[in-house]
Design an enzyme around this catalytic site. Structure first.
Site, mmCIF file in Angstrom:
data_model
loop_
_atom_site.group_PDB
_atom_site.id
_atom_site.type_symbol
_atom_site.label_atom_id
_atom_site.label_comp_id
_atom_site.label_asym_id
_atom_site.label_seq_id
_atom_site.Cartn_x
_atom_site.Cartn_y
_atom_site.Cartn_z
ATOM 1 C CB THR A 1 -0.931 0.036 1.233
ATOM 2 O OG1 THR A 1 -0.146 0.090 2.425
ATOM 3 C CG2 THR A 1 -1.842 -1.181 1.269
ATOM 4 C CG ASP A 2 -1.184 4.842 -1.353
ATOM 5 O OD1 ASP A 2 -1.839 4.598 -0.304
ATOM 6 O OD2 ASP A 2 -1.713 5.295 -2.379
ATOM 7 C CB ALA A 3 1.317 7.570 2.596
ATOM 8 C CB ILE B 1 -5.100 3.089 -1.520
ATOM 9 C CG1 ILE B 1 -6.305 3.666 -0.755
ATOM 10 C CG2 ILE B 1 -5.501 2.665 -2.921
ATOM 11 C CD1 ILE B 1 -6.875 4.928 -1.357
#
Length: 147
Positions: free
Chosen positions: A21-23, A26
């Site tokens: 995931t990103d920050a 997601i």
């Protein structure tokens, strides 16, 4: 030659981890390609062909081209179902149609198409798909060439 809906569906289960995931929690877009690569590998394994075995037989499958559409985000801890359906088989290539769905609700998150070339492991030159692998796809429901 085009396959209709005769092939038995294949699906690989995986979970979204923090590293995917990103920050914002997601799934980062490129990781869907990784999920689909794993599903293609598991599709071959389900037919009795491990990638490590194929390399020993001077055979690799390499992605020639890919196309992906992102429809809805997967999030941390989601369980995913990733399909890997062969829709076309030629002398030295396979065309896959793939979907990533959330297991909990079946929502379609991402879909893609991949042209995968069969090449010699040592020279990376095209080579025919082995008859045993072609036969395994046909036995799993893919129509033979020319039908």
């Amino acid at each position: 030659m085009r396959a209709e809906s005769h092939a038995q569906p294949f699906s690989h289960r995986c979970r979204v981890y923090y590293e995917d995931t990103d920050a914002g929690g997601i799934v980062y877009y490129v990781n869907y390609l990784k999920f689909m690569e794993r599903a293609r590998t598991e599709r071959l394994r389900s037919l009795g062909f491990a990638q490590s075995q194929l390399v020993g037989e001077d055979l690799l499958f390499v992605v020639h081209s890919s196309e992906a559409r992102y429809l809805s985000p997967a999030r941390l801890d989601d369980e995913l179902l990733v399909s890997a359906d062969v829709i076309e088989i030629k002398r030295a290539s396979l065309r896959f149609r793939q979907q990533v769905r959330r297991a909990g609700d079946g929502e379609l998150l991402c879909e893609g198409r991949f042209l995968v070339a069969c090449v010699r492991a040592k020279s990376l030159k095209p080579r025919p798909i082995p008859e045993s692998l072609r036969a395994a796809f046909v036995e799993s429901g893919l129509p033979p060439a020319g039908e």
